[in-house]
Scaffold this active site. Structure first.
Site, mmCIF file in Angstrom:
data_model
loop_
_atom_site.group_PDB
_atom_site.id
_atom_site.type_symbol
_atom_site.label_atom_id
_atom_site.label_comp_id
_atom_site.label_asym_id
_atom_site.label_seq_id
_atom_site.Cartn_x
_atom_site.Cartn_y
_atom_site.Cartn_z
ATOM 1 N N ARG A 101 26.090 -10.480 19.170
ATOM 2 C CA ARG A 101 27.009 -10.142 18.067
ATOM 3 C C ARG A 101 28.413 -10.159 18.663
ATOM 4 N NH1 ARG A 101 26.481 -5.609 13.436
ATOM 5 N NH2 ARG A 101 25.074 -7.262 12.757
ATOM 6 N N GLN A 131 20.926 -12.456 8.858
ATOM 7 C CA GLN A 131 20.933 -11.765 7.566
ATOM 8 C C GLN A 131 20.454 -12.722 6.475
ATOM 9 O OE1 GLN A 131 21.918 -8.419 6.913
ATOM 10 N NE2 GLN A 131 20.868 -8.941 5.018
ATOM 11 N N ASP A 219 29.249 -7.669 -0.356
ATOM 12 C CA ASP A 219 29.346 -7.090 0.995
ATOM 13 C C ASP A 219 30.671 -6.321 1.030
ATOM 14 O OD1 ASP A 219 29.100 -6.552 3.722
ATOM 15 O OD2 ASP A 219 29.586 -8.600 4.375
#
Ligand code: CP
Ligand code: NVA
Length: 300
Positions: A101, A131, A219
């Site tokens: 990440r 995701q 989001d």
């Protein structure tokens, strides 16, 4: 093989991963676990915080008989300036895969350039493919198919939005992104999605994304790393919240999605997160099952 972008997968790859994920999900519910990754290790390097990605990958490795190592960027020599090239070559001699990440997408690309083991993008400023592949399982479980579904995104044209656009293109969903002006998804990603045959529409009108949608997705307005823009974004995103009025415009059986973490009352209201259309916590669970299938595909 690496998994850096949703576009690294074909439609057949996606279906294969989803079918395996469904089996693994059923098996886990029956209390059955199999040692597909016995004696394999996964390094997980995080330059930003995480709950779902970190815990689901670690649990996936344990369930499959392997081992995961959480490595905070600042706690390893990368944080003191050891080069990505050297770090990757060393890690490739210890572990069988690496999740990263990173703040910048190019960091993950650089890892992949020098790695001898698969590199998995655990989120960058441009994409969050882990995701999106999990989201495809959630959509498939609810709708039974992808073709011609209308996928409406309302909010920031961010990393999750970019990967969703590619996921939509690869599976034949019509994607409509409604974002304020100046917050459009990444142009290169949209171009790539169109090359893949995707039907992508960008609008500044939330109703256009919501009308007759089968899937509604949002989001956070302020992603990790965007904190300095918070004040401006909170102003610019007014009117882009998923609330009862927006859900009312969609199909009666619309599913509402959010990758989490959410800011309840900002991009989405609490009643919708906890309401009958929400599949948000199923999404979070599916990270585990889909990532197991992904790890088996990449590391066995
Ligand atoms: N959705 C997601 O990736 O969550 P985390 O930031 O908690 O990993
Ligand atoms: N867009 C969000 C996703 C978090 C999982 C971020 O990058 O912070």
């Amino acid at each position: 093989m690496n998994f850096i972008s949703m576009a690294d997968l074909t439609y057949d790859d996606i279906i294969g991963i989803l079918e395996m994920a469904e089996e693994l999900k059923e098996e886990r519910k029956r209390g059955e676990l199999s040692d597909h990754l016995k004696n394999k290790s996964l390094a997980m390097i995080f330059e930003k915080p995480s709950t779902r990605t970190r815990v689901s990958f670690e649990t996936a490795m344990v369930d499959l008989g392997g081992h995961a190592l959480y490595l905070n960027w600042q706690d390893i020599q990368l944080g003191r300036g050891e080069t990505i090239k050297d770090s990757t070559q060393v890690l490739s001699r210890y572990v069988h895969g690496v999740v990263i990440r990173a703040n910048a997408h190019k960091t993950v690309v650089q890892f992949a350039k020098h790695s001898k083991v698969p590199i998995i993008n655990g989120l960058t400023d441009i994409e969050h493919p882990c995701q999106s592949i999990a989201d495809l399982l959630t959509i498939y479980e609810s709708k039974g198919d992808f073709a011609d579904l209308k996928f409406g995104w309302i909010g920031d044209g961010n990393n999750v939005c970019n990967s969703s656009i590619l996921a939509g293109a690869l599976t034949g969903m019509d994607v409509v992104v409604a974002c304020p002006e100046g917050y459009e998804p990444n142009e290169a990603v949209v171009k790539r999605a169109e090359e893949l045959g995707g039907d992508i529409k960008i609008t500044h009108e939330p109703g256009e994304a919501a009308r007759d949608a089968d899937v509604l997705y949002t989001d956070v307005w302020v992603s990790m790393g965007d904190e300095s823009q918070k004040k401006r974004k909170m102003h610019d995103f007014q009117g882009f919240q998923i609330d009862a009025d927006i859900v009312e415009m969609a199909k009666d059986d619309v599913i509402v999605m959010h990758c989490l973490p959410a800011n309840r009352g900002e991009e989405i209201t609490s009643d919708i997160i906890d309401g009958p259309h929400s599949v948000i916590f199923e999404q979070a669970e599916n990270r585990l099952h889909v990532q197991k299938a992904l790890l088996i595909k990449l590391m066995v």
